[in-house]
Design an enzyme around this catalytic site. Sequence first.
Site, PDB file in Angstrom:
ATOM      1  N   GLU A 160      47.908  14.032 -21.058  1.00 46.90           N
ATOM      2  CA  GLU A 160      49.108  13.231 -21.138  1.00 46.90           C
ATOM      3  C   GLU A 160      50.066  13.571 -20.293  1.00 46.90           C
ATOM      4  O   GLU A 160      50.589  14.990 -20.594  1.00 46.90           O
ATOM      5  CB  GLU A 160      49.504  12.738 -22.504  1.00 46.90           C
ATOM      6  N   GLU A 202      47.527  15.680 -30.721  1.00 49.83           N
ATOM      7  CA  GLU A 202      48.728  16.375 -31.076  1.00 49.83           C
ATOM      8  C   GLU A 202      48.891  16.455 -32.681  1.00 49.83           C
ATOM      9  O   GLU A 202      49.838  16.047 -33.429  1.00 49.83           O
ATOM     10  CB  GLU A 202      49.762  15.384 -30.646  1.00 49.83           C
TER      11      GLU A 202
END
Length: 450
Positions: free
Chosen positions: A354, A166
């Site tokens: 995720e 991220e």
Amino acid sequence: MSRLYFPKDFIWGSATAAYQIEGAYQEDGKGESIWDRFSHTPGKVANGDTGDVACDHYHRYKEDVELMKEIGLDSYRFSISWPRILPKGKGEINQQGLDFYRGLINELLKAGIKPVVTLYHWDLPQALQEEGGWANREIVKHFVNYAEILFNEFGDVVSQWITHNEPFVVAFNGHGSGDHAPGIKDQQVALQVAHNLLLSHGLAVKKFRELKLDNEIGITLNLISSYPISDNVEDNKAAKRMEDYINGWFLEPLFKGRYPERIVEFYGEKFNNLDIREDDMGLIKEEIDFLGINYYSRSLVRYNKDSKFLGIEGVKPQDSQYTAMDWEIYPKGLYDLLIKLNQEYTQKPLYITENGAAFDDKISEGGGVHDQDRIDYLKAHFQSAYKAIQEGVALKGYYVWSLMDNFEWAYGYSKRFGITYIDYENNQRRILKDSAYWYKNIIVNNSLEV
Ligand code: GAL
């Protein structure tokens, strides 16, 4: 009742990150990270929580691999703590740090669980922050050196590598809103950080190819599906801007070698001030083997000319359900996202690296943790994934966030994302939640009952 069968070689996994679970923050030669510094700064993390002990995974990794075996995971995604390997971020290597990860990887391999390693999940060595951290272009070189050490050390046993987790959050939460380490609040810096992160990714991939390693490398992005509240033109544009802000800013450079034009205009001066050099965009575009996707929720927006945030205002639908993070539960967003990625960006293999949810779990009188809401959440998202696979999307695996409750960044331990409960009051005792048993069943059958 019917069963949705996933492809034969589909990978079922679970994920964690070093700072969120390891603890042992000053042990065996580990250096200070920006998250150590940040969490020790009063007022930065809820309840003054820190990752000093966390889940004590550093000492209990064998027990944790046992949990993974019990659940039946095919694969485990974890991150390596840069300051455990290089306490100052560069220079001397800390052998004990390498030994820890060697021990963990061996244990996983013995259990038949495929290790997937994230190189950077946010815990930059503080010593590098003192030199400007991700805002200083020099860091690119340090990151590639760090990556090379790990490629050489574990290249033969780790079959999949993820350069960054991220980068959006590192750039915009760490340097824009400042609610993450290192806590800088400067949009200009955030944009430069995003660029330097992307460049470091590209050069690490290039290094990986030079070493001729016989395995795969990719990156993990947090991606949203963005929708306008109405079909009005301005609302539509706002939704697209939101998508450009979060997804496009990373997807376009990685797959198309450019920043998204629509939003570049909005950034104006800030974009023009960036240090982007001639070869950078080509280097960022270095071919990857797969894309990792972290998906949690959607974004619903309307245009608001007074909003300082790109003219966008978020909308919270009343009739939706929300997790303990106050994130709207919107499984269709995952399907829409997968289809869009496939159509607009890449046909490379995709992994959900995720997906999961926080709820206020409690230990019941009988000793179990009955997290039906998490089961419902996962079930609905697995169904979305299934549908996308049926329509031809090359989704190859799914990692539930998270294997265990952990340090949820600025929220500390107040939010529980695990399929394993951590009893922080009782010596970090582990209890598999109902969702872990439910997941076990899915993995065994490679299918979902609906
Ligand atoms: C992601 C992050 C994880 C975890 C999760 C839940 O953004 O990669 O570390 O915290 O969100 O919020």
